[in-house]
Design an enzyme around this catalytic site. Sequence first.
Site, short mmCIF file in Angstrom:
data_model
loop_
_atom_site.label_atom_id
_atom_site.label_comp_id
_atom_site.label_asym_id
_atom_site.label_seq_id
_atom_site.Cartn_x
_atom_site.Cartn_y
_atom_site.Cartn_z
N ARG A 169 0.85 -1.19 0.00
CA ARG A 169 0.00 0.00 0.00
C ARG A 169 0.88 1.24 0.00
O ARG A 169 0.66 2.19 -0.74
CB ARG A 169 -0.92 0.00 1.21
CG ARG A 169 -2.20 -0.80 1.05
CD ARG A 169 -2.02 -2.21 0.53
NE ARG A 169 -3.25 -2.96 0.47
CZ ARG A 169 -3.72 -3.71 1.48
NH1 ARG A 169 -3.06 -3.85 2.61
NH2 ARG A 169 -4.87 -4.36 1.32
N ASP A 198 0.03 -6.69 -3.30
CA ASP A 198 -1.39 -6.45 -3.00
C ASP A 198 -2.02 -5.74 -4.19
O ASP A 198 -1.36 -5.50 -5.21
CB ASP A 198 -1.56 -5.66 -1.69
CG ASP A 198 -2.77 -6.16 -0.91
OD1 ASP A 198 -3.88 -6.12 -1.48
OD2 ASP A 198 -2.62 -6.62 0.23
N HIS A 268 -6.46 -10.06 -3.80
CA HIS A 268 -5.44 -9.01 -3.58
C HIS A 268 -4.39 -9.01 -4.70
O HIS A 268 -3.21 -8.83 -4.44
CB HIS A 268 -4.78 -9.17 -2.21
CG HIS A 268 -5.68 -8.83 -1.06
ND1 HIS A 268 -5.92 -7.53 -0.67
CD2 HIS A 268 -6.39 -9.60 -0.22
CE1 HIS A 268 -6.75 -7.53 0.38
NE2 HIS A 268 -7.07 -8.77 0.66
N ASP A 331 -6.52 -14.60 2.06
CA ASP A 331 -7.58 -13.83 2.72
C ASP A 331 -8.43 -13.09 1.68
O ASP A 331 -7.99 -12.84 0.56
CB ASP A 331 -6.95 -12.80 3.68
CG ASP A 331 -6.03 -11.83 2.97
OD1 ASP A 331 -5.34 -12.26 2.02
OD2 ASP A 331 -5.99 -10.64 3.33
N GLU A 332 -9.63 -12.73 2.10
CA GLU A 332 -10.46 -11.76 1.40
C GLU A 332 -10.45 -11.94 -0.13
O GLU A 332 -10.08 -11.03 -0.86
CB GLU A 332 -9.98 -10.35 1.77
CG GLU A 332 -10.10 -10.06 3.25
CD GLU A 332 -9.53 -8.71 3.67
OE1 GLU A 332 -10.07 -8.12 4.62
OE2 GLU A 332 -8.56 -8.24 3.05
N PHE A 428 -1.72 -2.85 14.23
CA PHE A 428 -1.07 -1.60 14.65
C PHE A 428 -1.36 -0.44 13.70
O PHE A 428 -0.79 0.64 13.85
CB PHE A 428 0.45 -1.81 14.78
CG PHE A 428 0.87 -2.61 16.00
CD1 PHE A 428 -0.06 -3.14 16.88
CD2 PHE A 428 2.21 -2.83 16.27
CE1 PHE A 428 0.32 -3.87 18.00
CE2 PHE A 428 2.62 -3.55 17.38
CZ PHE A 428 1.68 -4.07 18.24
N ASP A 429 -2.26 -0.67 12.72
CA ASP A 429 -2.70 0.47 11.92
C ASP A 429 -3.84 1.21 12.63
O ASP A 429 -4.21 2.32 12.22
CB ASP A 429 -3.13 0.05 10.50
CG ASP A 429 -4.10 -1.12 10.45
OD1 ASP A 429 -4.27 -1.84 11.47
OD2 ASP A 429 -4.70 -1.33 9.38
N TRP A 477 -0.42 -2.70 8.56
CA TRP A 477 -0.93 -2.40 7.21
C TRP A 477 -0.76 -0.90 6.97
O TRP A 477 -0.98 -0.10 7.88
CB TRP A 477 -2.41 -2.79 7.12
CG TRP A 477 -2.65 -4.24 7.44
CD1 TRP A 477 -3.12 -4.75 8.61
CD2 TRP A 477 -2.40 -5.36 6.59
NE1 TRP A 477 -3.18 -6.12 8.52
CE2 TRP A 477 -2.75 -6.52 7.30
CE3 TRP A 477 -1.92 -5.50 5.28
CZ2 TRP A 477 -2.63 -7.81 6.77
CZ3 TRP A 477 -1.80 -6.78 4.75
CH2 TRP A 477 -2.16 -7.91 5.47
N THR A 478 -0.41 -0.55 5.74
CA THR A 478 0.07 0.83 5.55
C THR A 478 -0.78 1.70 4.62
O THR A 478 -0.27 2.65 4.05
CB THR A 478 1.53 0.80 5.05
OG1 THR A 478 1.56 0.08 3.81
CG2 THR A 478 2.45 0.14 6.05
C1 ACM Z 1 -6.08 -9.24 6.55
O1 ACM Z 1 -6.10 -8.33 7.39
N1 ACM Z 1 -6.75 -9.14 5.42
C2 ACM Z 1 -5.33 -10.45 6.76
#
Ligand code: ACM
Length: 543
Positions: A169, A198, A268, A331-332, A428-429, A477-478
């Site tokens: 990101r 991503d 992603h 994921d997702e 931690f975001d 996550w940034t």
């Molecule tokens: C995630 O936060 N999508 C692993």
Amino acid sequence: MVLATCTLNARQADGISVIPRPQSVTLLKGTFRASGAAVNCDPSLDAKTQQAIQRFASQLFLASGKPSSFAAAPGIVETAKAGNGRGFVFCRDSSLEPEEYTINIQPKCAIVSASDFNGFLYAIQTMKQLLPPAVYSKDAGSETLTLQCMELRDKPRFRYRGMHLDVARHFFPVEEVKKYLDIMATFKLNRFHFHLTDDQGWRVEIKKYPLLTEVGGYRSGTMIGRDFSSDDGITYGGFYTQEQIKDIISYADHLGITVIPEIDLPGHMLAALSAYPELGCTGGPYEAWHKWGIAEQVLCPGKPKTLPFLRDVLDEIADLFPSEYIHIGGDECPKVEWEKCPDCQALINELGLEDKDGVSAEQFLQNYIMTDMQNFLATKGKKIIGWDEILEGDLAEGATLMYWRGGHPEVANSGYDVIMVPTDYFYFDYYQVKDKEKAPVSIGGYLPLEKVYSFEPLNEVKPENMDHILGVQANLWTEYIPSNEHLEYMLLPRMLALCEDQWCTPENKDYDRFLKDVIEHEFKVFDVLGYSYCKEVIGDPAL
Ligand code: ACM
Ligand code: ZN
């Protein structure tokens, strides 16, 4: 002579300030002068360990202005064990477990023992925290360095002690990644989860598919702040060459840290699709995403080139990273395109997949992809980690789950190996101060230091599954973190609470002692090292 001793537990031992709190400390009378002390080591220690010990000698010299000679000479260990040693003596003790160490400080001699490289590193990190913050400085000083005499025994509770970084990101240069690794090493973390790909950018050079970075490494704009209708129109990106990745891996290795790469698949993947649109259900066109969230466009397993592409990418990744684990995401992954795509549906038919027990055929199709990659990586001697969604449907044996969603105790008790990363405690975001006006814009949420500290990794776990809990990690996550300063601010001091969750037994945790150590000692260390950090943890109305 009988020395007066006092064995302290975590609550009482305010004479020393070490994070993560060592397992046991017995303070003794007297002090050891570390400035100008000789640094001796067992000549049978390997070159990497000797280099780390030599670096410690150089740091003592730099901080004190008094030369600390370094020697790896025969007989040194025997002399020290006979009670005639002088200075620091680093000895191999193969009866200690991996990562375990002991430090025995007497007025004339400090004996440090471990059985492996990480054990010696952790002993050095502990001794640096026992000394004034000036030992972290890159500038010459004239500090008097003394250590209280003591017997210290220490080893970690969990073997996997991770910290994640999303460089997709926002991209962080090699030097900042190294700084991040330095911070991790100071607090005895040993796994760096490197989220390299991503929707918004592909950040690792893959020789067979150069467009992944040439095209997928850049996006032509980014949403501004939290306004999803906005776009700054500024091209943004960057990537690491394989040579730079090797440099990062080697740097981490000298800090006792294994780098675990993540190629997030099959969702992603918009940045990859922008480079190779033939791998998508519709064929595109696609663009590396300007917005945050979960893109519906994912890889199309029904296209003939898709699975070979993934195997080729993982082939290069497996060759590049020595880690026994490769993270393959999972994921997702929205299934809306697969439901409509004739190629995906044809593959579903061919494989005989159908909806079963509330699990869709498309989910089983995702299982098919993950298993194919798991089997491929097994041929390269690697195991997979995946986000906990990979448990839905069928999951092959031998996979490790990264349990991020929380509230799914079946994940922790699945019988698979598990790494604890619950969002509510380790994302931690999230904001770390209650008054959001006082902090830079972030994704939302609220995760103060004390909440991170309060996590007990085995709470949800049945006794028979406890051995499957490999350890604990936090994720950074940034999306809303564009700068190095902001990155460090989000990391610190929360990573210190994480490290006690990873390292300390519950009996050795005490938030009041921890907070005092953070404020009175570690903030000074951060200042010496030039790290940005959140100071408002003190006096936060929520605490
Ligand atoms: C995630 O936060 N999508 C692993
Ligand atoms: Zn498709």
